[in-house]
Design a protein around this motif. Sequence first.
Motif, PDB file in Angstrom:
ATOM      1  N   LEU B  25      20.164  64.729   9.676  1.00 37.97           N
ATOM      2  CA  LEU B  25      19.685  65.940   9.001  1.00 37.97           C
ATOM      3  C   LEU B  25      20.623  67.123   9.293  1.00 37.97           C
ATOM      4  CD1 LEU B  25      15.953  66.854   9.109  1.00 37.97           C
ATOM      5  CD2 LEU B  25      17.603  68.587   9.641  1.00 37.97           C
ATOM      6  N   PHE B  26      20.981  67.244  10.570  1.00 39.15           N
ATOM      7  CA  PHE B  26      21.890  68.325  10.972  1.00 39.15           C
ATOM      8  C   PHE B  26      23.215  68.202  10.213  1.00 39.15           C
ATOM      9  CE2 PHE B  26      25.414  69.633  13.767  1.00 39.15           C
ATOM     10  CZ  PHE B  26      25.091  70.964  13.960  1.00 39.15           C
ATOM     11  N   ALA B  27      23.721  66.978  10.166  1.00 37.03           N
ATOM     12  CA  ALA B  27      25.000  66.759   9.479  1.00 37.03           C
ATOM     13  C   ALA B  27      24.877  67.072   7.993  1.00 37.03           C
ATOM     14  CB  ALA B  27      25.449  65.309   9.681  1.00 37.03           C
ATOM     15  N   ILE B  28      23.786  66.599   7.376  1.00 38.50           N
ATOM     16  CA  ILE B  28      23.602  66.812   5.930  1.00 38.50           C
ATOM     17  C   ILE B  28      23.511  68.304   5.610  1.00 38.50           C
ATOM     18  CG2 ILE B  28      21.983  66.510   4.000  1.00 38.50           C
ATOM     19  CD1 ILE B  28      23.129  63.939   4.580  1.00 38.50           C
ATOM     20  N   VAL B  29      22.685  69.018   6.383  1.00 30.40           N
ATOM     21  CA  VAL B  29      22.497  70.447   6.094  1.00 30.40           C
ATOM     22  C   VAL B  29      23.827  71.177   6.283  1.00 30.40           C
ATOM     23  CG1 VAL B  29      21.322  72.555   6.826  1.00 30.40           C
ATOM     24  CG2 VAL B  29      20.040  70.426   6.639  1.00 30.40           C
ATOM     25  N   LEU B  30      24.513  70.858   7.379  1.00 27.40           N
ATOM     26  CA  LEU B  30      25.782  71.546   7.642  1.00 27.40           C
ATOM     27  C   LEU B  30      26.803  71.250   6.544  1.00 27.40           C
ATOM     28  CD1 LEU B  30      27.248  73.380   9.619  1.00 27.40           C
ATOM     29  CD2 LEU B  30      27.938  71.379  10.917  1.00 27.40           C
ATOM     30  N   LEU B 308      18.793  52.584   6.179  1.00 26.85           N
ATOM     31  CA  LEU B 308      17.461  53.205   6.184  1.00 26.85           C
ATOM     32  C   LEU B 308      17.530  54.581   6.851  1.00 26.85           C
ATOM     33  CD1 LEU B 308      15.230  50.121   7.095  1.00 26.85           C
ATOM     34  CD2 LEU B 308      15.120  51.447   4.993  1.00 26.85           C
ATOM     35  N   SER B 309      18.292  54.652   7.953  1.00 23.58           N
ATOM     36  CA  SER B 309      18.464  55.952   8.626  1.00 23.58           C
ATOM     37  C   SER B 309      19.106  56.934   7.655  1.00 23.58           C
ATOM     38  CB  SER B 309      19.370  55.812   9.862  1.00 23.58           C
ATOM     39  OG  SER B 309      18.858  54.866  10.739  1.00 23.58           O
ATOM     40  N   ALA B 310      20.086  56.439   6.913  1.00 26.85           N
ATOM     41  CA  ALA B 310      20.797  57.312   5.971  1.00 26.85           C
ATOM     42  C   ALA B 310      19.856  57.849   4.907  1.00 26.85           C
ATOM     43  CB  ALA B 310      21.952  56.541   5.324  1.00 26.85           C
ATOM     44  N   VAL B 311      19.038  56.958   4.344  1.00 28.25           N
ATOM     45  CA  VAL B 311      18.137  57.390   3.259  1.00 28.25           C
ATOM     46  C   VAL B 311      17.111  58.394   3.786  1.00 28.25           C
ATOM     47  CG1 VAL B 311      16.348  56.600   1.662  1.00 28.25           C
ATOM     48  CG2 VAL B 311      18.460  55.300   1.895  1.00 28.25           C
ATOM     49  N   LEU B 312      16.493  58.054   4.929  1.00 28.67           N
ATOM     50  CA  LEU B 312      15.484  58.967   5.497  1.00 28.67           C
ATOM     51  C   LEU B 312      16.123  60.310   5.861  1.00 28.67           C
ATOM     52  CD1 LEU B 312      13.472  56.526   7.816  1.00 28.67           C
ATOM     53  CD2 LEU B 312      12.642  57.665   5.767  1.00 28.67           C
ATOM     54  N   GLY B 313      17.277  60.234   6.532  1.00 31.35           N
ATOM     55  CA  GLY B 313      17.964  61.457   6.951  1.00 31.35           C
ATOM     56  C   GLY B 313      18.418  62.281   5.760  1.00 31.35           C
ATOM     57  N   TYR B 314      18.858  61.592   4.710  1.00 34.06           N
ATOM     58  CA  TYR B 314      19.338  62.302   3.512  1.00 34.06           C
ATOM     59  C   TYR B 314      18.188  63.052   2.838  1.00 34.06           C
ATOM     60  CZ  TYR B 314      21.223  63.066  -1.166  1.00 34.06           C
ATOM     61  OH  TYR B 314      21.623  63.640  -2.342  1.00 34.06           O
ATOM     62  N   GLY B 344      27.462  62.983  -4.047  1.00 32.42           N
ATOM     63  CA  GLY B 344      28.548  62.857  -3.073  1.00 32.42           C
ATOM     64  C   GLY B 344      28.019  62.879  -1.646  1.00 32.42           C
ATOM     65  N   LEU B 345      27.056  63.752  -1.401  1.00 35.99           N
ATOM     66  CA  LEU B 345      26.479  63.836  -0.050  1.00 35.99           C
ATOM     67  C   LEU B 345      25.745  62.556   0.315  1.00 35.99           C
ATOM     68  CD1 LEU B 345      25.052  67.464   0.180  1.00 35.99           C
ATOM     69  CD2 LEU B 345      26.756  66.420   1.662  1.00 35.99           C
ATOM     70  N   PHE B 346      25.074  61.950  -0.692  1.00 32.66           N
ATOM     71  CA  PHE B 346      24.360  60.695  -0.415  1.00 32.66           C
ATOM     72  C   PHE B 346      25.374  59.598  -0.044  1.00 32.66           C
ATOM     73  CE2 PHE B 346      22.491  56.627  -1.728  1.00 32.66           C
ATOM     74  CZ  PHE B 346      21.411  56.617  -0.875  1.00 32.66           C
ATOM     75  N   VAL B 347      26.431  59.515  -0.825  1.00 29.98           N
ATOM     76  CA  VAL B 347      27.471  58.505  -0.544  1.00 29.98           C
ATOM     77  C   VAL B 347      28.070  58.758   0.843  1.00 29.98           C
ATOM     78  CG1 VAL B 347      29.732  57.640  -1.270  1.00 29.98           C
ATOM     79  CG2 VAL B 347      27.981  58.134  -2.980  1.00 29.98           C
ATOM     80  N   LEU B 348      28.301  60.047   1.123  1.00 29.75           N
ATOM     81  CA  LEU B 348      28.872  60.431   2.417  1.00 29.75           C
ATOM     82  C   LEU B 348      27.931  60.036   3.554  1.00 29.75           C
ATOM     83  CD1 LEU B 348      31.327  62.118   3.501  1.00 29.75           C
ATOM     84  CD2 LEU B 348      29.745  64.028   3.615  1.00 29.75           C
ATOM     85  N   THR B 349      26.620  60.255   3.349  1.00 26.81           N
ATOM     86  CA  THR B 349      25.640  59.933   4.396  1.00 26.81           C
ATOM     87  C   THR B 349      25.611  58.431   4.646  1.00 26.81           C
ATOM     88  OG1 THR B 349      24.312  61.741   3.516  1.00 26.81           O
ATOM     89  CG2 THR B 349      23.257  60.325   5.116  1.00 26.81           C
ATOM     90  N   VAL B 350      25.607  57.664   3.563  1.00 29.88           N
ATOM     91  CA  VAL B 350      25.585  56.201   3.719  1.00 29.88           C
ATOM     92  C   VAL B 350      26.869  55.741   4.419  1.00 29.88           C
ATOM     93  CG1 VAL B 350      25.585  54.002   2.470  1.00 29.88           C
ATOM     94  CG2 VAL B 350      24.042  55.827   1.759  1.00 29.88           C
ATOM     95  N   ALA B 351      27.994  56.327   3.999  1.00 31.72           N
ATOM     96  CA  ALA B 351      29.277  55.951   4.624  1.00 31.72           C
ATOM     97  C   ALA B 351      29.271  56.325   6.105  1.00 31.72           C
ATOM     98  CB  ALA B 351      30.428  56.642   3.904  1.00 31.72           C
ATOM     99  N   MET B 352      28.742  57.517   6.388  1.00 27.99           N
ATOM    100  CA  MET B 352      28.693  57.994   7.779  1.00 27.99           C
ATOM    101  C   MET B 352      27.862  57.031   8.628  1.00 27.99           C
ATOM    102  SD  MET B 352      27.262  61.712   8.923  1.00 27.99           S
ATOM    103  CE  MET B 352      25.524  61.368   8.799  1.00 27.99           C
ATOM    104  N   CYS B 353      26.727  56.593   8.097  1.00 29.02           N
ATOM    105  CA  CYS B 353      25.857  55.696   8.855  1.00 29.02           C
ATOM    106  C   CYS B 353      26.488  54.303   8.972  1.00 29.02           C
ATOM    107  CB  CYS B 353      24.477  55.631   8.199  1.00 29.02           C
ATOM    108  SG  CYS B 353      23.561  57.163   8.417  1.00 29.02           S
ATOM    109  N   ALA B 354      27.179  53.880   7.901  1.00 31.96           N
ATOM    110  CA  ALA B 354      27.836  52.566   7.956  1.00 31.96           C
ATOM    111  C   ALA B 354      28.937  52.576   9.013  1.00 31.96           C
ATOM    112  CB  ALA B 354      28.404  52.205   6.592  1.00 31.96           C
ATOM    113  N   ILE B 355      29.699  53.663   9.056  1.00 29.93           N
ATOM    114  CA  ILE B 355      30.760  53.774  10.071  1.00 29.93           C
ATOM    115  C   ILE B 355      30.120  53.809  11.463  1.00 29.93           C
ATOM    116  CG2 ILE B 355      32.518  55.345  11.010  1.00 29.93           C
ATOM    117  CD1 ILE B 355      33.120  56.076   8.019  1.00 29.93           C
ATOM    118  N   SER B 356      28.977  54.500  11.541  1.00 31.15           N
ATOM    119  CA  SER B 356      28.279  54.587  12.829  1.00 31.15           C
ATOM    120  C   SER B 356      27.839  53.215  13.317  1.00 31.15           C
ATOM    121  CB  SER B 356      27.035  55.463  12.691  1.00 31.15           C
ATOM    122  OG  SER B 356      27.375  56.738  12.235  1.00 31.15           O
TER     123      SER B 356
END
Lengths: 269, 375
Positions: B25-30, B308-314, B344-356
């Motif tokens: 959430l912090f990452a998405i908002v920022l 799932l973390s990505a979707v909820l967090g997004y 773009g943010l959704f794709v970024l969030t999923v990518a961020m979580c996948a990398i994580s």
Amino acid sequence: MSDIVLEAHDVVKELGHGAGMVRALKGVSLSLKAGELTLLMGPSGSGKTTLLSILGCILAPTSGSIRVAGTDTANLGPEALADVRRKHIGFVFQSYNLFPTLNAVENVRLALDVRGRRGRLAADQAREALTKVGLSHKFKSYPGNMSGGEQQRVAVARALASAPSLLLADEPTAALDAENGQSVMQLLSEIAKDKSHAVLAVTHDHRTLPYADRIIHIEDGLIVGDERPERVRAAIVTPPPTIPLDEVHSGRASAPTRFAKKRKTKFHG
Amino acid sequence: MVLTLAFRNLVHDRVRLAVTLVGILFAIVLVAVQLGLYQGARKMIISMIDNAQGEIWITAFGAKSFEEAGQLSGRERHAVLSVPGVKSVTPLTVAFTEWRKPAGGSALIVLVGADPADGGLKPWNMVQGTPASLAEPHAVAVDKTYMDNLGVKGISDIAQIEQTRVRVAALTDGIRSFTMAPYVFTSLNRARSMLGLEPNQATFFLAKLDDPATTEAVRNEIKSRLANVDVLTQAEFRDRSLDHWLFGTGAGVALIGGAILGILVGTVIVAQTLYSSTKDHLTEFATLRALGSSAGYIHRVILAQAALSAVLGYVLGMAIAMVVVHFSEQTALPILMTPQLAIGLFVLTVAMCAISAISAIVKVTKLDPAMVFAR
């Protein structure tokens, strides 16, 4: 068609390296037939679990050969060994190893899912397997809400659901009280009567002896005894218990006198 | 079952799930705020260029942006008109100048002089008055966002630009300036007079072509005929303005840097929580392996946890970001959330979580299924 499910020939396993290297198995050969419950017994550190891991295609032997359901496992990589486990082997663990976040049906379905069996058919198979082990009333129960005996029966259902030709149990009664231990052994014995499975249980619980069709004794990495039931049963004073299957499955069976007694069986190499 | 197991693993430890979601959430908002500000700034910088009707811009040599360009003499207009394919050439006058408030005090403005009849650059999003209102004596159009800055309350208020009295004759909504100096529209000749320019002088000549497809060829032809001026296509002038304001001033770098920081922080938090979750469930993963699951199956469980973390967090992050966007709408630098940015943010969030998930996957790759026999 041969009813030999597993053949191990001259299996050696070395653990560690250099000065710290230990020879856990020093040349073990055995074969397991469908329709038999075999007990693998021996003192701690004798190599029981290492042998079970190798027979279950979890560990690779240092040398020697293993054939599971006709498949030579020599030189197979981790994924190929997983494939052999998936197709032919079911496991029952001492600590049940159920998934605490999944209920009984889901735990069994997971083992089917791993094998690519999904959907309603898998759910039906899972319920059927649980019904076979007397847990038709516990489909939705979570492991945390079940007794040790019930959890172990879920684990047996999970192992059975995929109809493996080889069922390996690691100390299946060690965490259970006498009554539940007897119930689980009766269950494994019933499973072994089905000619499509061979059952091997590692144990040092002598209360399990009456259920054995065969007893293999291992010491210091070598098989030192391989007994057939006639000899074992001859050493037992009371006849084997006759317990209705539905009582076994529901866990209502009482411990027979001889099960409550510890017995020492002498093996003849 | 992969999704079921992943979901149950996630919700099993609610504190850890909360930490994961807060991290995402912090990452998405920022990132949403930083990139939204970047988009907002970009839109403000190029809004005048995008709303001007012409394919080619003729500017003084070295013009940095729409707001910062020297003056042309006026003879360029005829030269451009003589080039085949040019349909019309419209002069525009743009310069920073001083607005004197009716109640005293002053403000820096960007004065835009254009004849609405030419159709080169008319005020848009008009909420009061029309472009034709600028033909009235002393008329100017201002954006209602800046009325406080300009010290006016609405139509008919009187102020002064340099030494000339002006009257607010029209109001626009949402024409914001990246430089914080409000745009004030007036007629071309009035602007020339206020800025002390000669009658033919202009800041830009905007060439409209018979066929926009010939832009490149016509631009090259104009370039060959005119020395000491820049001849730019609309896209080139847009890029030049963006380069100047976003990268020349460092503003864009700061915004993008903030967004990258958000992504890094989010990735680290999600990676840490996924790793510790995987460590906690190692015995279960080893059991799966012993049951014959492929490594890929276990990887899918971990990736499903990450997804799932990505979707909820997004969802949570975007909900908060949209509130921030809403409150920024009436500020001088609004945050712009476009569908493209949201996707773009959704794709970024999923990518961020996948990398994580990589550290967790590496952990289970080294998993020894024999640990199921450990007592």
